[in-house]
Design an enzyme around this catalytic site. Structure first.
Site, PDB file in Angstrom:
ATOM      1  N   SER A 208       4.226  -8.927   3.449  1.00  0.00           N
ATOM      2  CA  SER A 208       3.458  -7.772   2.998  1.00  0.00           C
ATOM      3  C   SER A 208       4.274  -6.478   3.160  1.00  0.00           C
ATOM      4  CB  SER A 208       2.133  -7.725   3.759  1.00  0.00           C
ATOM      5  OG  SER A 208       1.236  -6.813   3.191  1.00  0.00           O
ATOM      6  N   ASP A 373      -2.700 -12.874  -5.254  1.00  0.00           N
ATOM      7  CA  ASP A 373      -3.029 -13.531  -3.983  1.00  0.00           C
ATOM      8  C   ASP A 373      -4.242 -12.900  -3.304  1.00  0.00           C
ATOM      9  OD1 ASP A 373      -2.150 -11.142  -2.855  1.00  0.00           O
ATOM     10  OD2 ASP A 373      -0.369 -11.981  -1.926  1.00  0.00           O
ATOM     11  N   HIS A 407      -3.163 -13.797   0.328  1.00  0.00           N
ATOM     12  CA  HIS A 407      -2.172 -12.932   0.960  1.00  0.00           C
ATOM     13  C   HIS A 407      -1.934 -13.349   2.413  1.00  0.00           C
ATOM     14  CE1 HIS A 407       0.186  -9.241   0.706  1.00  0.00           C
ATOM     15  NE2 HIS A 407      -0.277  -8.877   1.882  1.00  0.00           N
TER      16      HIS A 407
END
Length: 432
Positions: A208, A373, A407
């Site tokens: 991320s 995602d 994610h």
């Protein structure tokens, strides 16, 4: 080939529940790994000075003392004394110093990242955290365990680089003391990890927002140094290029009361003061003039982001910071010029557009989903292929798509972790 087959077998044994003895019977020749976590996954301490002006009598030196205390995350303290919530919310803020041209902590609040150089900062074991398993899944703890399962060892060939999540990289030539300090620490960590492991170059693995930090770190490091010390860059669910969902987040803070949780402060109230908030806004390089926020009177795209920020209550000064600190970075995005693998989840409904038909940004919008995602859209994935993979100077680029993976699932689901670890093991054996 025999080595990589052994490592892949170890990864399979780990995820199928094999014993620790079975996993330890080989001693693979591994390159050191440096992990950079996602947003909210770095813990940090704070201490107060007499310069701090508390928002309530429950805060400040007389109540909280002068010593270091855990500011993020610290649910135990909040459970024992709920009156500390407004204190922590205030102490998590940033202010902009116009004289220095840079962000800094609230006056009287000093902070430090916990356990830089190790992965201990990713292990959330606060006994008052109501859902520790969720934090394990959102952050990198399960990835650490998976890497340990194939022979990596904390402090030997496995290291962590947590960062001040409320700060962010800024455009070259713009003051960014926090990021400059991070760059220095990460440079030393990489060189030390390499020296400890027979001068092997490192593999940088990010999740991320950690990818933003790593990408800018690499692009500002001298190319000869990169090629000497970085063997591979593995980016998981990178948010470089931003996400349309962030436009809903900043809109939702218009006229909203303060959040009632510490996590809420980090994700909403704090965002208006955090420098990192701007890094999550959609980039014109990725989204162009596609309408992302739709109203009856006007549509907003990444290209007219300043107008959107004005519409949701940002001041002219705040918008100017977006233009000068964050926007130039995304407009001048470039390949890191080290071998790179991007791993992304797809097949999950992901907010792509939002409809505020009456133009009331305080209400929850109607979401129009695309692929991704759940946080990062497929457009980000395609942009990385175009901007990095198609760059003739980029030595190697690979994009791996993991179906039906969220994610956070990328670093918590067994099937996704298996794919991630396998790519890291392949990077270990790559010869070019």
């Amino acid at each position: 080939m025999r080595i990589i087959m052994t490592l892949l077998l170890l990864a399979t044994l780990f995820f199928s529940g094999a014993s620790a003895a079975a996993r330890d019977q080989a001693t693979p020749d591994l390159h050191p790994v440096i992990l950079l976590p996602g947003y909210s996954c770095s813990q940090f301490d704070a201490r107060l000075t007499d310069e701090y002006e508390p928002p309530t009598p429950a805060c400040g030196v007389p109540k909280q003392g002068r010593g270091w205390f855990r500011l993020w995350e610290n649910y135990t303290a909040l459970q024992e004394d709920p009156t500390l919530l407004p204190c922590y919310q205030d102490q998590l803020r940033l202010v902009y110093d116009h004289a220095a041209g840079d962000y800094r902590n609230v006056p009287g609040v000093e902070t430090r990242v916990v356990s830089f150089g190790t992965t201990r900062s990713f292990r959330f074991d606060d006994p008052a955290q109501k859902n520790i398993s969720r934090r394990r899944n959102v952050c990198m703890e399960r990835l650490v365990e998976a890497l340990e399962g194939v022979g990596y060892e904390e402090g030997s060939n496995l290291f962590g680089a947590p960062y001040d999540l409320w700060y962010a990289p800024a455009a070259p030539g713009v003051a960014a003391r926090s990021f400059a300090g991070f760059r220095s620490k990460l440079t030393r960590l990489i060189e030390r990890a390499s020296e400890m492991n027979g001068k092997k170059p490192v593999i940088i693995v990010t999740h991320s927002f950690g990818g933003d930090y790593a990408m800018e770190f690499l692009n500002r490091s001298p190319l000869p140094w990169r090629r000497s010390y970085v063997k591979h860059f593995v980016m998981l669910c990178g948010v470089i290029g931003g996400t349309p969902l962030m436009m809903e987040v900043v809109a939702s803070t218009m006229g909203s009361p303060p959040p009632t949780t510490l996590l809420g402060s980090m994700l909403s109230l704090g965002n208006r003061s955090f420098e990192s908030m701007y890094s999550f806004l959609p980039s014109p390089v990725v989204y162009g003039d596609t309408p992302l926020v739709i109203t009856r009177a006007k549509n907003y795209s990444a290209e007219n982001m300043p107008e959107f920020l004005a519409a949701v209550g940002f001041s002219g000064d705040e918008i100017a910071r977006y233009r000068t600190r964050a926007l130039p970075l995304t407009l001048n995005f470039r390949a890191p010029l080290v071998p790179m693998t991007c791993i992304n989840g797809i097949g999950v409904p992901t907010v792509y557009k939002m409809v505020y038909w009456d133009g009331n940004f305080t209400e929850k919008p109607q979401a129009v989903n695309g692929d991704g995602d759940g946080g990062v859209t497929l457009e980000n994935v395609l942009a990385m292929k175009r901007l990095v993979g198609d760059d003739p100077a980029q030595p190697y680029f690979k994009s791996v798509l993991v179906p039906n993976t969220t994610h956070s699932g990328m670093i918590s689901d067994d099937s996704a972790l298996r794919a991630v670890v396998n790519e890291i093991l392949k990077a270990n054996q790559a010869t070019s």
